[in-house]
Design an enzyme around this catalytic site. Structure first.
Site, mmCIF file in Angstrom:
data_model
loop_
_atom_site.group_PDB
_atom_site.id
_atom_site.type_symbol
_atom_site.label_atom_id
_atom_site.label_comp_id
_atom_site.label_asym_id
_atom_site.label_seq_id
_atom_site.Cartn_x
_atom_site.Cartn_y
_atom_site.Cartn_z
ATOM 1 N N HIS A 1 -10.478 -60.773 -10.847
ATOM 2 C CA HIS A 1 -11.477 -61.448 -11.680
ATOM 3 C C HIS A 1 -11.098 -61.411 -13.153
ATOM 4 O O HIS A 1 -11.494 -62.288 -13.919
ATOM 5 C CB HIS A 1 -12.839 -60.780 -11.460
ATOM 6 C CG HIS A 1 -13.962 -61.316 -12.282
ATOM 7 N ND1 HIS A 1 -14.168 -62.655 -12.506
ATOM 8 C CD2 HIS A 1 -14.976 -60.676 -12.954
ATOM 9 C CE1 HIS A 1 -15.238 -62.826 -13.259
ATOM 10 N NE2 HIS A 1 -15.740 -61.650 -13.557
ATOM 11 N N HIS B 1 -23.246 -59.065 -6.127
ATOM 12 C CA HIS B 1 -21.861 -59.360 -5.755
ATOM 13 C C HIS B 1 -20.878 -58.313 -6.246
ATOM 14 O O HIS B 1 -21.218 -57.425 -7.030
ATOM 15 C CB HIS B 1 -21.457 -60.742 -6.261
ATOM 16 C CG HIS B 1 -21.343 -60.828 -7.742
ATOM 17 N ND1 HIS B 1 -22.418 -61.038 -8.557
ATOM 18 C CD2 HIS B 1 -20.261 -60.713 -8.570
ATOM 19 C CE1 HIS B 1 -22.019 -61.059 -9.810
ATOM 20 N NE2 HIS B 1 -20.713 -60.857 -9.856
ATOM 21 N N HIS C 1 -14.896 -54.710 -17.597
ATOM 22 C CA HIS C 1 -13.989 -55.620 -16.894
ATOM 23 C C HIS C 1 -12.533 -55.303 -17.257
ATOM 24 O O HIS C 1 -11.670 -55.203 -16.391
ATOM 25 C CB HIS C 1 -14.300 -57.075 -17.268
ATOM 26 C CG HIS C 1 -15.554 -57.603 -16.645
ATOM 27 N ND1 HIS C 1 -16.804 -57.317 -17.133
ATOM 28 C CD2 HIS C 1 -15.749 -58.395 -15.566
ATOM 29 C CE1 HIS C 1 -17.717 -57.929 -16.381
ATOM 30 N NE2 HIS C 1 -17.105 -58.594 -15.427
ATOM 31 N N TRP D 1 -30.399 -73.881 10.940
ATOM 32 C CA TRP D 1 -29.255 -73.441 10.144
ATOM 33 C C TRP D 1 -29.168 -74.242 8.868
ATOM 34 O O TRP D 1 -29.765 -75.303 8.737
ATOM 35 C CB TRP D 1 -27.960 -73.431 10.946
ATOM 36 C CG TRP D 1 -27.542 -74.714 11.645
ATOM 37 C CD1 TRP D 1 -28.276 -75.876 11.772
ATOM 38 C CD2 TRP D 1 -26.306 -74.939 12.317
ATOM 39 N NE1 TRP D 1 -27.566 -76.799 12.484
ATOM 40 C CE2 TRP D 1 -26.353 -76.265 12.839
ATOM 41 C CE3 TRP D 1 -25.171 -74.182 12.533
ATOM 42 C CZ2 TRP D 1 -25.287 -76.817 13.551
ATOM 43 C CZ3 TRP D 1 -24.116 -74.743 13.248
ATOM 44 C CH2 TRP D 1 -24.173 -76.034 13.748
ATOM 45 N N ASN D 2 -28.403 -73.685 7.897
ATOM 46 C CA ASN D 2 -28.302 -74.278 6.562
ATOM 47 C C ASN D 2 -26.854 -74.335 6.117
ATOM 48 O O ASN D 2 -26.033 -73.534 6.568
ATOM 49 C CB ASN D 2 -29.074 -73.428 5.538
ATOM 50 C CG ASN D 2 -30.540 -73.298 5.879
ATOM 51 O OD1 ASN D 2 -31.301 -74.254 5.783
ATOM 52 N ND2 ASN D 2 -30.942 -72.108 6.302
HETATM 53 MN MN MN Z 1 -19.140 -60.733 -11.466
#
Ligand code: MN
Length: 232
Positions: free
Chosen positions: A76, A70, A204, A58-59
């Site tokens: 945002h 994403h 955006h 695992w990390n």
């Molecule tokens: Mn973004």
């Protein structure tokens, strides 16, 4: 729903991964040096079947929220900051499932890194494939996901040069087509030079101001049909 699950299991519905694998080398968006920066992906091994953990691997990982493939939530952007349910933990889970219209501007983008999707591009697409249904994702196929490193960011002295929507088409998609959100293969939903647009960063500004969403750093858009896909 059982028919859907059966069709997926039988391979009658093809499932396509639209994400890149996160690596420390995957480019992040670069802001002017006086501004805050998005952290790249980092991974630190905790154990790998060794003295730190004999039977398990695992990390620990860390990254910016906007690193790699994403989702952009309305919170945002300043235009969406006061909307209800504007963050990923409060967005209704059903909103994470929606159909997609895939608009191919890969040829234009290949010869012009600053290509801007226009209303005419959308209406030409609709003449061929039908009107974009309400609450659809519009995914911009540019084949940008096939680039890597410096070519992917395409930074020059005057900033990033990557394709994206013009301000008018974002307004059109939100107001006339009730867009669910905009998805791109590039590092942002806006064009690399969109700080020069009016308003700056129109995807955006308009989308998040109306509670709509963004997807970035998508991959494999060339494997999607123009219509008929559903994004989860
Ligand atoms: Mn973004």
């Amino acid at each position: 729903l059982l028919a859907f699950a059966g069709a997926v299991a039988a391979g009658d519905i093809e499932v396509i991964d639209l994400t890149h694998t996160l690596t420390p080398e995957f480019p992040t968006i670069v802001m002017p040096p006086e501004l805050g920066q998005c952290a790249p992906f980092r991974m630190e091994e905790v154990s790998r079947y060794d003295e730190r953990g004999s039977a398990w691997y695992w990390n620990n990982i860390s990254m910016g929220e906007h690193t790699g493939t994403h989702f952009d939530a309305p919170v945002h952007w300043i235009s969406g900051k006061d909307l209800a349910n504007n963050s990923v933990d409060t967005i209704p889970a059903a909103n994470f499932i929606a159909p997609a219209a895939v608009i191919d501007i890969s040829k234009q983008s290949a010869v012009n890194a600053d290509y801007e999707l226009t209303v005419a591009d959308v209406t030409a697409w609709e003449a061929q494939h039908g009107r974009i249904p309400p609450r659809s994702w519009v995914l911009l196929r540019t084949d940008w996901s096939k680039k890597s490193g410096r070519d992917y960011v395409n930074m020059r002295e005057d900033g990033q040069h990557t394709p994206g929507p013009c301000p008018e088409v974002v307004r059109f998609l939100v107001e006339e087509r009730d867009l669910h959100g905009l998805g791109t293969e590039t590092i942002g939903t806006d064009a690399g030079q969109a700080f020069h647009f009016n308003p700056p960063y129109p995807a955006h500004y308009y989308m998040h101001g109306k509670g709509r969403y963004g997807l970035q750093c998508l991959a494999n858009l060339d494997l999607l049909p123009p219509t008929g896909s559903v994004i989860v």
